[in-house]
Design an enzyme around this catalytic site. Structure first.
Site, mmCIF file in Angstrom:
data_model
loop_
_atom_site.group_PDB
_atom_site.id
_atom_site.type_symbol
_atom_site.label_atom_id
_atom_site.label_comp_id
_atom_site.label_asym_id
_atom_site.label_seq_id
_atom_site.Cartn_x
_atom_site.Cartn_y
_atom_site.Cartn_z
ATOM 1 N N ASN A 1 0.780 -1.247 0.000
ATOM 2 C CA ASN A 1 0.000 0.000 0.000
ATOM 3 C C ASN A 1 0.812 1.298 0.000
ATOM 4 O O ASN A 1 0.339 2.299 -0.511
ATOM 5 C CB ASN A 1 -1.065 -0.013 1.112
ATOM 6 N N GLU B 1 4.537 -4.266 11.954
ATOM 7 C CA GLU B 1 3.609 -3.140 11.793
ATOM 8 C C GLU B 1 2.402 -3.707 11.068
ATOM 9 O O GLU B 1 2.455 -3.953 9.864
ATOM 10 C CB GLU B 1 4.272 -2.017 10.978
ATOM 11 N N CYS C 1 -3.309 1.448 6.636
ATOM 12 C CA CYS C 1 -3.437 0.777 7.935
ATOM 13 C C CYS C 1 -4.123 1.643 8.981
ATOM 14 O O CYS C 1 -4.739 1.129 9.904
ATOM 15 C CB CYS C 1 -2.072 0.316 8.422
HETATM 16 P P1 NAP Z 1 0.487 -9.097 3.425
HETATM 17 O O1 NAP Z 1 -0.344 -9.918 2.533
HETATM 18 O O2 NAP Z 1 0.654 -9.522 4.826
HETATM 19 O O3 NAP Z 1 1.905 -8.981 2.705
HETATM 20 C C1 NAP Z 1 2.942 -8.197 3.230
HETATM 21 C C2 NAP Z 1 4.275 -8.739 2.754
HETATM 22 O O4 NAP Z 1 4.493 -10.026 3.336
HETATM 23 C C3 NAP Z 1 4.355 -8.937 1.248
HETATM 24 O O5 NAP Z 1 5.641 -8.618 0.813
HETATM 25 C C4 NAP Z 1 4.092 -10.421 1.108
HETATM 26 O O6 NAP Z 1 4.595 -10.976 -0.090
HETATM 27 C C5 NAP Z 1 4.850 -10.951 2.308
HETATM 28 N N1 NAP Z 1 4.489 -12.309 2.715
HETATM 29 C C6 NAP Z 1 3.401 -13.046 2.369
HETATM 30 N N2 NAP Z 1 3.438 -14.254 2.966
HETATM 31 C C7 NAP Z 1 4.573 -14.283 3.720
HETATM 32 C C8 NAP Z 1 5.165 -15.243 4.593
HETATM 33 N N3 NAP Z 1 4.605 -16.422 4.826
HETATM 34 N N4 NAP Z 1 6.333 -14.916 5.200
HETATM 35 C C9 NAP Z 1 6.902 -13.720 5.012
HETATM 36 N N5 NAP Z 1 6.393 -12.766 4.189
HETATM 37 C C10 NAP Z 1 5.232 -13.045 3.558
HETATM 38 O O7 NAP Z 1 -0.042 -7.571 3.469
HETATM 39 P P2 NAP Z 1 -0.495 -6.637 2.287
HETATM 40 O O8 NAP Z 1 -1.800 -7.102 1.768
HETATM 41 O O9 NAP Z 1 0.626 -6.420 1.317
HETATM 42 O O10 NAP Z 1 -0.678 -5.264 3.074
HETATM 43 C C11 NAP Z 1 -1.829 -4.950 3.751
HETATM 44 C C12 NAP Z 1 -1.661 -5.127 5.244
HETATM 45 O O11 NAP Z 1 -0.557 -4.376 5.709
HETATM 46 C C13 NAP Z 1 -2.851 -4.588 6.008
HETATM 47 O O12 NAP Z 1 -3.200 -5.469 7.030
HETATM 48 C C14 NAP Z 1 -2.333 -3.268 6.574
HETATM 49 O O13 NAP Z 1 -3.000 -2.819 7.720
HETATM 50 C C15 NAP Z 1 -0.922 -3.602 6.847
HETATM 51 N N6 NAP Z 1 -0.123 -2.383 6.950
HETATM 52 C C16 NAP Z 1 0.318 -1.989 8.171
HETATM 53 C C17 NAP Z 1 1.046 -0.817 8.296
HETATM 54 C C18 NAP Z 1 1.582 -0.352 9.625
HETATM 55 O O14 NAP Z 1 2.516 0.453 9.623
HETATM 56 N N7 NAP Z 1 1.067 -0.808 10.740
HETATM 57 C C19 NAP Z 1 1.309 -0.052 7.167
HETATM 58 C C20 NAP Z 1 0.821 -0.492 5.947
HETATM 59 C C21 NAP Z 1 0.121 -1.667 5.849
HETATM 60 P P3 NAP Z 1 3.603 -11.290 -1.331
HETATM 61 O O15 NAP Z 1 3.033 -9.972 -1.730
HETATM 62 O O16 NAP Z 1 4.506 -11.886 -2.323
HETATM 63 O O17 NAP Z 1 2.554 -12.240 -0.826
#
Ligand code: NAP
Length: 473
Positions: free
Chosen positions: A152, A248, A282
């Site tokens: 994002n 995060e 987020c």
């Molecule tokens: P996500 O599906 O959890 O993916 C995040 C990252 O993790 C991607 O690079 C993903 O790779 C990787 N990943 C997937 N499976 C993994 C595994 N088993 N082990 C290690 N890494 C793995 O999240 P998203 O959909 O990209 O982002 C949305 C989420 O991020 C929301 O929940 C949002 O709230 C959160 N977020 C939090 C913050 C904060 O600062 N608190 C900021 C922004 C976003 P792939 O894409 O290749 O699957």
């Protein structure tokens, strides 16, 4: 269509397997993305490990200069970077430009922080056994850090990991989200041009589960800094062993509207916080609790402001809302709205899909157990409910598995301080929405929203080891 390469040990490396990256907006193919295999990840870790010596030997001034240069190059290429965002994650140009402006500032903060890495002296002679001893703590880099980033904010959230990591003299293996690899490659090119030593940054793209597991379980990786969803974060924590881990994660951020001098301005700001980048933020405003005396007027004002938002092509200057990251998300959101309607909630505005996008949607009287209330929506939906008493409002915000940030609008100073004391979140934002974030503030949640803080100075703290030294005089 450009065929991209992995970035390992300062070299651009071809992969054996490639995957087509498609635009979330119109599903057109955009680029060929390399899928790193086990061997590539091994090479990336090895090169990052080798580069730790070089990075540790750079002076604070040299590390700062590289980060300053990165900030400057991005500022020279800001439109190109914004276009990458509009292409790979359908971020409307207005929001994309805002992210790039923040990224420039984030690297600037990192450049400044590189010069402030210092420990402290310890008055050992205050202890009975410490006479004639001189003690101090020095800060040292951890070594190799694995940075795993979400889709994002692919430039700025990467900056929140790379900036402090290099400011503190670490090396990094970066795994960008599969939907947003282009910003990762661009970031590597910019660091290369800025003179970062070869091997200090490695970018491996491909399947999250596969690459993630290899990074998280490798003993040469000293820290995993992860931003993403709760399930993936939990898995990382379980597998990481004794490595340092910062997570995060998500939220369903709440805001209380107790009273305000300018209710229209509050409604406008809540609309901005609810629908910016289609709520895929987020700290997107997801739950608004409004004093019952203001409720009807507030909904009317929110509706008027939501009606001004333009849905369209992310590459158009006028667009406020564009495609969600993938079609599955649109289906999910539609089903959550149906569930809410079936339970007696009302759609006050929006509620329908528009091609690959979803209308900004305001739901009133949504129960706390609905998916749109208790889960993270990560879409353009906000639930607005009235409350009778101040205590009830505080309770409603806290009634969540998450706790990233909360907003409170009040003109009563006592209530503001009361909210600060009682809200169970990482950040309380008085007289603004919970989506407020600038890049030098401490940022990170409690409960399921994660562990550890970002905000350059705070990440540097997480990314360094304190070594104690004692001299017997
Ligand atoms: P996500 O599906 O959890 O993916 C995040 C990252 O993790 C991607 O690079 C993903 O790779 C990787 N990943 C997937 N499976 C993994 C595994 N088993 N082990 C290690 N890494 C793995 O999240 P998203 O959909 O990209 O982002 C949305 C989420 O991020 C929301 O929940 C949002 O709230 C959160 N977020 C939090 C913050 C904060 O600062 N608190 C900021 C922004 C976003 P792939 O894409 O290749 O699957």
């Amino acid at each position: 269509m450009e065929k991209h390469k992995l970035y390992i040990d300062g070299q651009w490396v071809e992969a054996e397997e490639y995957q087509e990256l498609r635009s979330p907006y119109n599903q057109e193919p955009v680029a060929q993305i390399p899928l790193a295999n086990k061997n590539h990840v091994e090479q990336a870790i090895k090169s990052a490990q080798k580069a730790t010596k070089m990075m540790k030997s750079l002076s604070a001034a040299e590390r700062s200069e590289i980060l300053e240069k990165v900030s400057q190059i991005i500022s020279e290429r800001k439109e190109e970077c914004a276009l990458i965002l509009a292409t790979e994650n359908a971020k409307p140009l207005k929001a994309a430009r805002a992210e790039i402006a923040r990224t420039i500032e984030t690297y600037k903060f990192a450049a400044e922080e590189a010069k402030r890495l210092h420990g402290e002296t310890v008055p050992l002679d205050a202890a009975k056994g410490g006479k004639n001893r001189f003690g101090y703590v020095k800060k040292e880099p951890l070594g190799v850090i694995a940075a795993i980033t979400p889709f994002n904010f692919p430039f700025n959230l990467t900056a929140h990991k790379l900036g402090p990591a290099f400011a503190a003299g670490n090396t990094v293996v970066l795994k960008p989200a599969s939907q947003t690899p282009l910003s990762g490659f661009m970031t590597a090119k910019i660091f290369e041009e800025a003179g970062l030593p070869a091997g200090a940054l490695n970018v491996v793209t491909g399947r999250g589960g596969v690459i993630g597991d290899l990074l998280v379980t490798d003993p040469r990786i000293k820290m995993v800094t992860f931003t993403g969803s709760v399930p993936v974060g939990l898995g990382i924590k379980e597998k990481a062993g004794l490595k340092r881990v910062t997570l995060e994660l998500g939220s369903n951020a709440g805001v209380i509207v107790e009273d305000a001098e300018d209710l229209d301005a509050v409604a406008a700001r809540c609309v901005e916080g609810s629908f910016n980048f289609s709520g895929q933020v987020c700290i997107s405003v997801q739950r608004i609790f409004v004093n019952e005396n203001l409720f009807d007027a507030f909904i009317a004002k929110m509706t008027t402001h939501a009606n001004n938002l333009v849905i369209g092509d992310p590459k158009s200057d006028d667009t406020d809302i564009s495609a969600l990251i993938n079609p599955g998300e649109t289906d999910r959101i539609e089903s959550w709205i149906k569930e809410a309607e079936n339970s007696g909630a009302t759609v006050a505005y929006g509620g329908k899909r528009v091609g690959s996008a979803f209308e900004p949607t305001i739901i009133v009287n949504g129960g706390k157990n609905l998916s749109i209330s208790c889960n993270e929506v990560f879409g353009p939906i906000v639930v607005v409910n009235p409350y009778k008493t101040w205590d009830e409002a505080i309770h409603l915000v806290n009634d969540s598995e998450y706790g990233l940030q909360a907003g409170v609008y009040t003109t009563n100073l006592q209530k503001a301080f009361d909210a600060v004391e009682r809200l169970e979140v990482g950040g309380v934002i008085i007289n603004d929405i919970p989506s407020f974030r600038v890049d030098n503030m401490p940022y990170g949640g409690v409960k399921n929203s994660g562990i550890g803080k970002e905000g350059i100075k705070y990440s540097v703290e997480e990314m360094t080891e304190s070594k104690f030294v004692s001299f017997k005089l």
